[in-house]
Design a protein around this motif. Structure first.
Motif, PDB file in Angstrom:
ATOM      1  N   ILE B  61       0.954  -1.223   0.012  1.00 40.55           N
ATOM      2  CA  ILE B  61      -0.029   0.216  -0.125  1.00 40.55           C
ATOM      3  C   ILE B  61       1.054   1.381   0.051  1.00 40.55           C
ATOM      4  O   ILE B  61       1.489   1.420   1.005  1.00 40.55           O
ATOM      5  N   GLY B  62       0.976   1.876  -1.140  1.00 44.59           N
ATOM      6  CA  GLY B  62       2.187   3.051  -1.541  1.00 44.59           C
ATOM      7  C   GLY B  62       3.232   2.297  -1.255  1.00 44.59           C
ATOM      8  O   GLY B  62       3.464   1.139  -2.022  1.00 44.59           O
ATOM      9  N   ASP B  63       4.267   2.640  -0.271  1.00 45.74           N
ATOM     10  CA  ASP B  63       5.661   1.844  -0.202  1.00 45.74           C
ATOM     11  C   ASP B  63       5.584   0.796   1.065  1.00 45.74           C
ATOM     12  O   ASP B  63       6.688   0.243   1.044  1.00 45.74           O
ATOM     13  N   VAL B  81      -2.033   4.085  -3.712  1.00 43.85           N
ATOM     14  CA  VAL B  81      -1.821   3.043  -4.852  1.00 43.85           C
ATOM     15  C   VAL B  81      -1.746   1.923  -4.099  1.00 43.85           C
ATOM     16  O   VAL B  81      -0.742   1.699  -3.467  1.00 43.85           O
ATOM     17  N   VAL B  82      -2.218   0.724  -4.604  1.00 42.36           N
ATOM     18  CA  VAL B  82      -2.146  -0.682  -4.089  1.00 42.36           C
ATOM     19  C   VAL B  82      -1.346  -1.492  -5.264  1.00 42.36           C
ATOM     20  O   VAL B  82      -1.913  -1.748  -6.152  1.00 42.36           O
ATOM     21  N   PHE B  83      -0.214  -1.965  -4.796  1.00 43.22           N
ATOM     22  CA  PHE B  83       0.641  -2.803  -5.629  1.00 43.22           C
ATOM     23  C   PHE B  83       0.608  -4.231  -5.819  1.00 43.22           C
ATOM     24  O   PHE B  83       0.417  -4.564  -4.306  1.00 43.22           O
ATOM     25  N   PHE B  84       0.303  -5.011  -6.594  1.00 46.38           N
ATOM     26  CA  PHE B  84       0.249  -6.573  -6.312  1.00 46.38           C
ATOM     27  C   PHE B  84       1.498  -6.991  -7.226  1.00 46.38           C
ATOM     28  O   PHE B  84       1.601  -6.780  -8.621  1.00 46.38           O
ATOM     29  N   MET B  85       2.410  -7.387  -6.527  1.00 43.51           N
ATOM     30  CA  MET B  85       3.558  -8.068  -7.021  1.00 43.51           C
ATOM     31  C   MET B  85       3.850  -9.500  -6.739  1.00 43.51           C
ATOM     32  O   MET B  85       3.234 -10.014  -5.865  1.00 43.51           O
TER      33      MET B  85
END
Lengths: 369, 91
Positions: B61-63, B81-85
């Motif tokens: 969530i962000g960093d 921004v939600v990152f899906f990695m």
């Protein structure tokens, strides 16, 4: 039957086809994605593939046009409340929610059950579909066996795996399954009740090697010409039963090579004939004497012939996994952990290498074109 | 509304995946649910059948790493921004 070879590999689903009598590479699907098992249902022509994504979980795909187009369909799911055991009895044994961690095998139901499909999974689940694979339901009666929490455990992987599903061609309600490490179970009532069938097996990794449960059938097949005859390549030898698993006889060669291994193939017309691909025992898991051979018996396991013509006889480390040997007519094929695909058109007497730079091969299955 | 971004690896399974897509939701679980409505099946790539984040999937969530990997209850703000990695693992 037998003009296609379908390979599940660490880097995709590969197909070979027989063209004018010669085998050639045909196509690739799921580029660079691990395919744990792939087969074509002879009743419908549908191709099925189980995918083992490192990150994204287990997936199930189907194709109705021999792999040109694929559709992802829902995987079997363990119901709420289903638990799996981790750790070892007497130590750190505990229960956690059961989660699908591997699709081991996809098996058609009987010829009279066109909509029936089975999937065997890790952890040790048998799933059944009666709508052509649109949805799957856990066979709860087998999962609920009281000995599961204590006597089914992981071997090589974290959980037991249901790797063998044999449906009797005379009676689709008669099914025999093999679970690594759990043992053999039989039902005569379409899965309503199950009976352990491990008498005569030997498990040198258990305090009591003749325990009723906890055996490790790597792969088990039923002889189509006499379905009472079962064969299994076990962790602790090759075994055969002539009474549908009620008693097993060790048919291994005491001094090898036909002793340890994973796959087995049986002749559809002769219940005395089968093939195995031996390896050195569990401590090493490499080709015996670093030489690849296929062993064949034609007398129910009394004697074995080691077939080596065309196979590497030095510096070979190949091991053949449990679903990576298949037979169609007189043609045998197997794929290895080191990415070699071998084929014999004469029941194993001589072999040719169809591919020597392939990914590690998990499953090899013949199909009709 | 929060936005979602993805590892490019997911593009091969969901070719129409739109980087930076806005989705409704107050928690990571909400975001996953909203994404699944837009891209049917994508939730099963992130979470297992019990709704827990898969072992080798990371969400930021962000960093910041997501903290609740079991129920995805971490709060997501409007402008985040939600990152899906994919977690880097294996060979």
């Amino acid at each position: 039957m037998g003009d296609l070879l379908i390979l599940g590999t660490r880097k995709g689903l590969l197909q070979y086809e027989r063209h004018n009598g010669a085998w050639r590479y045909k196509s690739e699907s799921f580029r660079a994605q691990p395919v744990s098992y792939a087969m074509r249902d002879p009743r419908t022509g549908t191709l099925w593939a189980g995918l083992d994504h490192g990150h994204w979980g287990q997936k199930l795909h189907r194709s109705d046009d021999v792999g040109a187009m694929w559709q992802e369909v829902p995987v079997p799911v363990f119901p709420d409340g289903a638990v799996q055991s981790v750790g070892f009895p007497g130590g750190d044994r505990r229960e956690t929610p059961a989660k699908l961690s591997y699709i081991w095998i996809i098996q058609p139901g009987g010829a009279d059950q066109p909509e029936r499909l089975y999937i065997g999974t890790e952890p040790g689940g048998l799933f059944r579909s009666d709508d052509g694979g649109e949805s799957f339901e856990l066979v709860q009666s087998l999962w609920d066996r009281s000995e599961r929490s204590e006597w089914w455990f992981g071997g090589g992987r974290d959980h037991p795996g249901l790797c063998s599903i044999c449906v009797d061609p005379r009676d689709s309600a008669h099914i025999v399954v093999g679970i690594s490490c759990g043992g053999v179970y039989e039902t005569h009532d379409d899965g309503a009740t199950w009976h352990p069938r491990n008498s005569g097996l030997y498990a040198d990794f258990l305090p009591d090697p003749t325990s009723e449960f906890g055996h490790d059938p790597h792969f088990m097949l039923m002889s189509p010409s006499n379905p009472d005859v079962l064969w299994q390549q076990n962790h602790c030898g090759v075994f055969r039963s002539i009474d549908s698993g009620k008693t097993w006889k060790n048919i291994s060669q005491p001094e090898a090579p036909a002793y340890f291994g994973f796959p087995i193939a049986v002749d559809p017309h002769d219940a005395n004939t089968a093939w195995v691909v031996p390896a050195i025992d569990s401590e090493f898991r490499i080709a015996v004497d670093r030489a690849l051979c296929v062993c064949r018996t034609e007398d129910g396991g009394n004697t074995w012939a080691a077939l080596r013509n065309g196979l590497p006889q030095g510096a070979a480390f190949d091991v053949v996994f449990r679903h990576a040997l298949d037979l169609s007519g007189d043609t045998l094929a197997f794929g290895t952990t080191t990415g070699n695909l071998y084929l014999s058109s004469d029941r194993g007497e001589s072999w040719q290498c169809l591919g020597g730079n392939l990914p590690p091969i998990y499953s090899v299955r013949f199909a009709s074109a | 509304m929060p936005r979602a971004r993805f590892t490019s690896h997911l593009q091969k399974f969901f070719p129409t995946l739109e980087q930076g897509i806005t989705v409704q939701g107050d928690t990571v679980a909400d975001v996953v649910q909203a994404l699944d409505a837009r891209y049917p099946g994508i939730a099963s790539y992130f979470v297992d059948e019990r709704g827990a984040l898969r072992k080798h999937v990371n969400v930021f969530i962000g960093d910041e790493f997501v903290l609740d990997r079991t129920t995805l209850a971490d709060r997501v703000k409007e402008d985040q921004v939600v990152f899906f990695m994919q977690a880097l693992s294996g060979g």
